[in-house]
Design a protein around this motif. Structure first.
Motif, PDB file in Angstrom:
ATOM      1  N   VAL A 144       0.835  -1.199   0.000  1.00 22.22           N
ATOM      2  CA  VAL A 144       0.000   0.000   0.000  1.00 22.22           C
ATOM      3  C   VAL A 144       0.877   1.259   0.000  1.00 22.22           C
ATOM      4  N   ARG A 145       1.912   1.241   0.808  1.00 20.68           N
ATOM      5  CA  ARG A 145       2.759   2.428   0.950  1.00 20.68           C
ATOM      6  C   ARG A 145       4.095   2.228   0.238  1.00 20.68           C
ATOM      7  N   ALA A 146       4.489   3.231  -0.528  1.00 22.32           N
ATOM      8  CA  ALA A 146       5.721   3.122  -1.311  1.00 22.32           C
ATOM      9  C   ALA A 146       6.937   2.879  -0.416  1.00 22.32           C
ATOM     10  N   VAL A 147       6.872   3.336   0.810  1.00 19.72           N
ATOM     11  CA  VAL A 147       8.007   3.194   1.720  1.00 19.72           C
ATOM     12  C   VAL A 147       8.346   1.721   1.976  1.00 19.72           C
ATOM     13  N   ASP A 148       7.400   0.825   1.747  1.00 17.56           N
ATOM     14  CA  ASP A 148       7.633  -0.609   1.992  1.00 17.56           C
ATOM     15  C   ASP A 148       8.156  -1.351   0.764  1.00 17.56           C
ATOM     16  N   ILE A 149       8.381  -0.638  -0.341  1.00 21.89           N
ATOM     17  CA  ILE A 149       8.727  -1.324  -1.588  1.00 21.89           C
ATOM     18  C   ILE A 149      10.004  -2.154  -1.471  1.00 21.89           C
ATOM     19  N   LYS A 150      11.023  -1.592  -0.837  1.00 17.11           N
ATOM     20  CA  LYS A 150      12.299  -2.337  -0.754  1.00 17.11           C
ATOM     21  C   LYS A 150      12.133  -3.633   0.023  1.00 17.11           C
ATOM     22  N   ARG A 151      11.414  -3.552   1.136  1.00 21.69           N
ATOM     23  CA  ARG A 151      11.202  -4.778   1.927  1.00 21.69           C
ATOM     24  C   ARG A 151      10.378  -5.782   1.132  1.00 21.69           C
ATOM     25  N   PHE A 152       9.439  -5.260   0.374  1.00 21.38           N
ATOM     26  CA  PHE A 152       8.610  -6.109  -0.480  1.00 21.38           C
ATOM     27  C   PHE A 152       9.485  -6.869  -1.483  1.00 21.38           C
ATOM     28  N   LEU A 153      10.447  -6.172  -2.071  1.00 21.84           N
ATOM     29  CA  LEU A 153      11.336  -6.817  -3.037  1.00 21.84           C
ATOM     30  C   LEU A 153      12.244  -7.829  -2.339  1.00 21.84           C
ATOM     31  N   GLN A 154      12.746  -7.435  -1.169  1.00 19.02           N
ATOM     32  CA  GLN A 154      13.628  -8.350  -0.431  1.00 19.02           C
ATOM     33  C   GLN A 154      12.903  -9.626  -0.025  1.00 19.02           C
ATOM     34  N   ASN A 155      11.613  -9.501   0.256  1.00 16.66           N
ATOM     35  CA  ASN A 155      10.824 -10.674   0.632  1.00 16.66           C
ATOM     36  C   ASN A 155      10.417 -11.503  -0.572  1.00 16.66           C
ATOM     37  N   GLY A 156      10.976 -11.210  -1.731  1.00 18.77           N
ATOM     38  CA  GLY A 156      10.605 -11.970  -2.920  1.00 18.77           C
ATOM     39  C   GLY A 156       9.195 -11.649  -3.383  1.00 18.77           C
ATOM     40  N   LEU A 157       8.892 -10.359  -3.489  1.00 20.13           N
ATOM     41  CA  LEU A 157       7.590  -9.870  -3.942  1.00 20.13           C
ATOM     42  C   LEU A 157       6.448 -10.323  -3.029  1.00 20.13           C
ATOM     43  N   LYS A 158       6.743 -10.407  -1.742  1.00 22.64           N
ATOM     44  CA  LYS A 158       5.690 -10.741  -0.776  1.00 22.64           C
ATOM     45  C   LYS A 158       5.533  -9.564   0.194  1.00 22.64           C
ATOM     46  N   ALA A 159       4.296  -9.177   0.398  1.00 28.36           N
ATOM     47  CA  ALA A 159       4.029  -8.096   1.343  1.00 28.36           C
ATOM     48  C   ALA A 159       3.451  -8.687   2.621  1.00 28.36           C
ATOM     49  N   SER A 160       3.871  -8.134   3.740  1.00 25.78           N
ATOM     50  CA  SER A 160       3.315  -8.603   5.012  1.00 25.78           C
ATOM     51  C   SER A 160       1.893  -8.066   5.168  1.00 25.78           C
ATOM     52  N   GLU A 161       1.171  -8.610   6.131  1.00 28.62           N
ATOM     53  CA  GLU A 161      -0.190  -8.131   6.405  1.00 28.62           C
ATOM     54  C   GLU A 161      -0.193  -6.620   6.608  1.00 28.62           C
ATOM     55  N   GLU A 162       0.759  -6.156   7.382  1.00 24.38           N
ATOM     56  CA  GLU A 162       0.790  -4.721   7.698  1.00 24.38           C
ATOM     57  C   GLU A 162       1.020  -3.875   6.456  1.00 24.38           C
ATOM     58  N   MET A 163       1.855  -4.388   5.544  1.00 20.70           N
ATOM     59  CA  MET A 163       2.121  -3.633   4.307  1.00 20.70           C
ATOM     60  C   MET A 163       0.879  -3.557   3.425  1.00 20.70           C
ATOM     61  N   ARG A 164      -0.026  -4.505   3.642  1.00 22.59           N
ATOM     62  CA  ARG A 164      -1.216  -4.557   2.783  1.00 22.59           C
ATOM     63  C   ARG A 164      -2.417  -3.866   3.400  1.00 22.59           C
ATOM     64  N   ARG A 165      -2.280  -3.438   4.625  1.00 20.00           N
ATOM     65  CA  ARG A 165      -3.429  -2.862   5.317  1.00 20.00           C
ATOM     66  C   ARG A 165      -3.433  -1.340   5.188  1.00 20.00           C
ATOM     67  N   VAL A 166      -4.582  -0.809   4.823  1.00 20.95           N
ATOM     68  CA  VAL A 166      -4.745   0.640   4.780  1.00 20.95           C
ATOM     69  C   VAL A 166      -4.968   1.129   6.200  1.00 20.95           C
ATOM     70  N   ARG A 167      -4.308   2.204   6.546  1.00 20.96           N
ATOM     71  CA  ARG A 167      -4.444   2.715   7.914  1.00 20.96           C
ATOM     72  C   ARG A 167      -5.147   4.060   7.894  1.00 20.96           C
ATOM     73  N   PHE A 168      -5.439   4.522   9.060  1.00 28.56           N
ATOM     74  CA  PHE A 168      -6.015   5.861   9.156  1.00 28.56           C
ATOM     75  C   PHE A 168      -5.717   6.376  10.558  1.00 28.56           C
ATOM     76  N   ASN A 169      -4.433   6.439  10.857  1.00 32.15           N
ATOM     77  CA  ASN A 169      -4.046   6.825  12.217  1.00 32.15           C
ATOM     78  C   ASN A 169      -4.041   8.338  12.387  1.00 32.15           C
ATOM     79  N   LEU A 170      -3.670   8.755  13.562  1.00 24.63           N
ATOM     80  CA  LEU A 170      -3.767  10.174  13.901  1.00 24.63           C
ATOM     81  C   LEU A 170      -3.021  11.048  12.892  1.00 24.63           C
ATOM     82  N   VAL A 171      -1.801  10.632  12.543  1.00 24.18           N
ATOM     83  CA  VAL A 171      -1.014  11.426  11.597  1.00 24.18           C
ATOM     84  C   VAL A 171      -1.725  11.492  10.246  1.00 24.18           C
TER      85      VAL A 171
END
Ligand code: SF4
Ligand code: SF4
Lengths: 368, 91
Positions: free
Chosen positions: A191-218
């Motif tokens: 979902v977030r571009a900031v996770d792209i490198k980890r996504f590539l390192q994991n062999g094109l696998k995203a963790s649950e957190e990387m796939r979840r849309v958030r809506f936190n205070l920030v």
């Protein structure tokens, strides 16, 4: 399906509130102007289909300034870049192909997180609109991807390519159709571009957190400047109305008469979004009404109306929470978790209630 | 982290497990993590978290999911009502 032209925010590219009005309108149908590339394209890469511009992965102060302007709601339109193929580093026949919208902010956030990689970036023509909103409109869709691949002859450069689409483009894209029509493998990135490198390192696998849309205070607070700029417009209208009323002999230009409304506006459009998960209840209008009621109580107490002027106090109780409820309800479009069916259901009760309350309130303030 | 919850029992999401092959596409795309693969098939989780974005239905190659996609934006709904487009609030 023309209702699909307005969507909540796209976290992978920018925080912008509701996709369509009130914050932005459709870009004009006239020929789209593109932001100059001189700033971020330095060289070109020779390929079998001709030179491909190589983009920098470092954002300059100018890029950042543009980002700030967009988030302030100043420059929401005309922030498009030329669609087509771009390169990052020295990509080759086996490099991944990232797909982006031609909204510069989406593109900037992507390239910023591709530092040190060799990759292709396929920029679609989404009419300068971010990934999430464009997916809803269908401009970030199967058809445009296929068309853009044919146009750029990408299949000649990367014969067995893998397309990495932003996850939030999925409402507009049928991945299996793209594969069938182009022969490319299609995966959805995080979902977030900031996770792209980890996504590539994991062999094109995203963790649950990387796939979840958030809506936190920030996430919610970033929307505040846009809300404020939007509010300024309303305040301008309000001032005009007050001026007209004054010309008609009704001088309402007293801080005492104005601040209760300003407070209700701030409550509905800033405090409710900020405190969203902590306010009891689920419907946004209810949350706004509740805080509006607290505000109205405060106003009535501080102005000493509660026991001295029942009519005025009642008018405040009817008008201020209704205003806050209305504005809070409009925040549904900026949230990342409201559904169409849910908002329709909420509005069926909230809209008549708000109108009734407001009409009664206006009536009471006139006789008061 | 607190998960936001909107109204209960409103989503138009439909899942037909008998058509599912367990390919996992819906798990990949859902931004609210409604699907999981268990025993070679998708399992639908808490439907009240669904925002009706339509990503799962559009990306299911076997039409095992259906949803009326749309945007939960009060402003957009009001504008479209005012313009006479009733289809959005018809159900
Ligand atoms: S995308 Fe469709 S077929 Fe694939 S796992 Fe999900 S429901 Fe099953
Ligand atoms: S419609 Fe969107 S939120 Fe709902 S289950 Fe499908 S992908 Fe998830």
């Amino acid at each position: 399906m023309n209702e699909r032209n307005q969507r909540p925010i796209d976290i992978s590219c920018c925080f912008e509130g509701c996709c369509g009005s009130p914050f932005s309108d459709q870009p004009s149908k006239t020929k789209q102007k593109y932001v100059s590339e001189n700033n971020w394209v330095s060289t070109h890469l020779k390929t079998v289909v001709g030179p491909v511009p190589v983009v920098s992965t470092r954002l300059t102060w100018r890029d950042k300034l543009g980002m700030v302007a967009v988030r302030l709601g100043i420059r929401r339109m005309s922030y498009a870049i030329r669609p087509g193929l771009y390169a990052v580093g020295h990509p080759g026949r086996n490099s991944y192909i990232f797909v982006s919208a031609n909204y510069k902010l989406s593109f900037d956030l992507l390239r910023k997180h591709l530092t040190g990689l060799n990759a292709w970036v396929l920029v679609l023509d989404t009419a300068g609109i971010n990934v999430w909103c464009a997916a809803g409109k269908g401009t970030f869709g199967t058809e445009e991807i296929v068309r853009r691949i044919r146009k750029t002859q990408l299949f000649r450069i990367v014969p067995q390519g893998t397309l990495i689409l932003p996850q939030l483009s999925a409402p507009g894209v049928a991945a299996h159709e793209v594969s069938r029509l182009t022969g490319f493998k299609v995966v959805y990135g995080p979902v977030r571009a900031v996770d792209i490198k980890r996504f590539l390192q994991n062999g094109l696998k995203a963790s649950e957190e990387m796939r979840r849309v958030r809506f936190n205070l920030v996430d919610r607070l970033i929307l505040v400047p846009v809300e404020l700029v939007f509010l300024l417009k309303y305040l301008l209208y309000a001032t005009v109305i007050l001026l007209i009323l004054r010309a008609l002999g009704m001088n309402l230009f007293h801080w005492r008469t104005i601040y209760p409304y300003l407070g209700a506006i701030v409550t509905g459009s800033i405090i409710v979004p900020a405190l969203l998960p902590w306010i009891p209840g689920r419907a946004f209008s209810w949350k706004g009404w509740l805080l509006g009621l607290i505000w109205a109580t405060g106003v009535n107490i501080s102005q000493g109306l509660l026991f001295s002027d029942g009519v005025k106090a009642a008018a405040n109780f009817l008008l201020l929470p209704a205003l806050a409820a209305f504005l809070a309800m409009n925040f549904t479009g900026s949230s990342t978790y409201t559904s169409l069916s849910g908002v329709v259901k909420e509005m069926k009760i909230a809209v008549p209630a708000i109108i009734l309350s407001a009409v009664l309130g206006i009536f009471l303030s006139i006789i008061g | 982290m607190k998960i936001h919850r909107y109204l209960r029992n409103v989503s138009t999401l439909r899942f037909y497990p008998e058509k599912c092959t367990g390919c996992g596409r819906c798990v990949e795309v859902c931004p609210h993590r409604l699907f999981q693969i268990e025993n070679g098939r998708a399992q639908l989780g808490d439907r009240d978290l669904c925002m009706e974005c339509g990503a799962c239905a559009r990306n299911c190659p076997f039409s095992a999911i259906a949803v009326r996609p749309g945007v939960g934006c009060a402003w957009a709904i009001m504008i479209s009502e005012l313009r006479g487009g009733r289809e959005v609030a018809s159900s």
